[in-house]
Enzyme design. Structure first.
Site: not given
Length: 536
Positions: A277, A340-342
């Site tokens: 992100h 998150d969401e790496a």
């Protein structure tokens, strides 16, 4: 300071909302009239821990004084209360240090308050006075929010109203179930001004939320000025989802937000999301990219495509500078590092990154907080992991979080299919997303944080937080429509004893909030699951 309020906004969104009104179980409207029955002591949100009704009610009149003691912070709470009450009552309501047995009395005491902790309070109402007693100013402030709800909804209006202003007799003794009761506002996907954030802070305070988590960076925008890396804000903050102008907070503006939140007894937890992100940062500085080439700014809504370069020393110079400057602006304990969401970072690189970044957070006097993927690495001592999984999240991922909890990591619960406030209520909701499912009001309320995650000790649960992501939201009206009426339910999950948790009684108390929201100019979704007043 008077609360930030704007006139009620009308338009397509409200027409859509109005179409969902249900007459089933609707109560008649309650206009101001001399024979108004006082609101029962237990008819507030969040539900109090203990209610002992009885005795004569108290009535605020033109002669009422707000009497405060000399303990630090008490006068500020009294002034806040006066600012709420004066416009609608038309009364002077002087805030005075004069001792007396009448009026509205705000007291700090160590006697008979040992069980109240730093946020609990006791409210006693009788013919001569309403007295709020607490061990600390935060408790007095929360007691004031209860007092507001015990008064007619018209007390929230900015112009003089007829009253009367009567508080039912009896005693409320109230303490929170959890110490962490949060709401997150994503200012990265769409930027929100200082005044818009202050407006949301006021709404959070009414329901005893004590933490504002600000999501300050993402692929679509960087929202906080960093002196050592100025292009993060001036370039990385220059756009948002859909290609609008974006924006960012200067350090002075951020400090103003922190002070304003503190005046409402909320602590700000800033988040810099990493290592994923991060496109706004990568676009701002080419050297942060592994290939040394800056990508273009991003205005879409996909996730998982960006990553800081874990192997480059400059990455940790960057992280150190950002955390150092942000920590210096933030008096609260926690600094959120995302995580998150790496998806573009290998597991090995993710673990290595978190092993280097968490000590940087500690170096500047803060405790790391991260999304629950942090438990895939080794959370630092005292760290908080924010769980945002679904009912359908794999057992292995849930066990990973539970194992970290058993090893001492604190857990804040934000299950996306329960308390993500940007999820659509129904398929017809004009705003929001549905990747976590449709989340009507009952679903957002009807779960227990204490036993939600299997094999997680209840002592590890620090509280709850309601995130509001803003890919589809760009105005205060949008924020309110998605937050209300679900936000008060999340606040109740965080504050009220588990024994009070009951949908059938809660929905009646929730419905009674509608005239107050109308008076405050708060837009909300009129869920057919709630027996709203007919003409609120």
């Amino acid at each position: 300071m008077r609360q930030h309020r704007t006139p009620r906004l009308l338009g397509t969104l409200l027409l859509v909302a109005a179409a969902g009104i249900s007459a089933v179980g609707a109560a008649p409207s309650a206009p101001d009239r001399p024979d108004r029955t006082p609101t029962p002591l237990g008819q507030v949100v969040p539900a109090p821990a203990s209610v002992d009704p009885g005795g004569s009610p108290y009535r605020i009149t033109s002669g009422t004084r707000i009497r405060v003691d000399r303990a630090k912070g008490v006068h500020d709470v009294g002034s806040y209360l006066a600012d709420v009450l004066r416009p609608s009552t038309g009364y002077r309501l002087p805030v005075t240090g004069d001792q007396g047995s009448d009026g509205i009395r705000l007291r700090i005491s160590r006697k008979d308050t040992a069980g109240l902790g730093s946020e609990g309070y006791r409210l006693t109402s009788g013919k001569g006075a309403v007295t709020i007693t607490a061990r600390a100013p935060a408790g007095l402030f929360h007691g004031v929010q209860t007092l507001r709800q015990l008064l007619p909804a018209a007390v929230e209006k900015d112009s003089k109203q007829p009253g009367p202003w009567t508080v039912a007799g009896g005693t409320i003794t109230d303490t929170p179930r959890y110490g962490y009761r949060g709401a997150m506002l994503d200012v990265s996907r769409h930027f929100f001004t200082v005044d818009q954030v202050k407006r949301y802070i006021d709404q959070l305070a009414l329901y005893k939320i004590n933490t504002l988590h600000l999501h300050l960076s993402d692929d679509q925008g960087w929202r906080i000025a960093i002196d050592s890396w100025p292009r993060l804000a001036t370039y990385g903050g220059s756009t948002q989802v859909g290609g609008g102008p974006g924006g960012y907070y200067t350090k002075a503006q951020y400090k103003d937000l922190v002070r304003y939140a503190a005046s409402r007894h909320l602590t700000v937890v800033p988040e810099i999301d990493m290592p994923g992100h991060t496109n706004a940062a990568l676009a701002s500085y080419a050297e942060l990219n592994c290939d040394g080439v800056a990508p273009p700014l991003y205005t879409g809504t996909e996730v998982g495509f960006s990553s800081l370069c874990v192997d480059k020393p400059v990455t940790y110079d960057f992280v150190d500078d950002v955390i150092r400057e942000l920590a210096a602006l933030t008096p609260g304990k926690y600094l959120h590092i995302g995580g998150d969401e790496a998806h573009s970072t290998s597991h090995e690189d993710y673990v290595a990154f978190m092993e280097k970044v968490q000590p940087i957070v500690a170096k500047y006097g803060k405790t790391a907080m991260g999304w629950h993927q942090l438990t895939g690495a080794t959370p630092a001592k005292g760290a908080l992991a924010q769980y945002w999984g679904l009912d359908g999240t794999s057992a292995a991922e849930k066990e990973q979080v539970a194992a970290a909890a058993r090893n001492g990591t604190g857990i804040v619960l934000s299950p996306a299919d329960r308390v993500y406030l940007d999820m659509k209520y129904t398929a017809d909701t004009p705003l929001g997303q549905a990747w976590a499912g449709l989340v009507e009001v009952r679903r957002s309320y009807d779960w227990d944080p204490g036993d939600y995650l299997p094999d997680t000790p209840s002592s590890a649960v620090r509280g709850v937080e309601a995130p509001l992501w803003t890919e589809t939201l760009s105005t205060s009206q949008h924020i309110e429509y998605m937050a209300f009426p679900r936000l008060p339910g999340v606040a109740e999950l965080g504050w009220s004893p588990a024994s009070t948790h009951d949908w059938d009684t809660y929905k009646v108390r929730l419905a009674a909030q509608a005239p107050r929201w109308d008076a405050l100019g708060i837009d909300y979704y009129r869920s057919p699951q709630v027996p709203w007043p007919a003409a609120s």
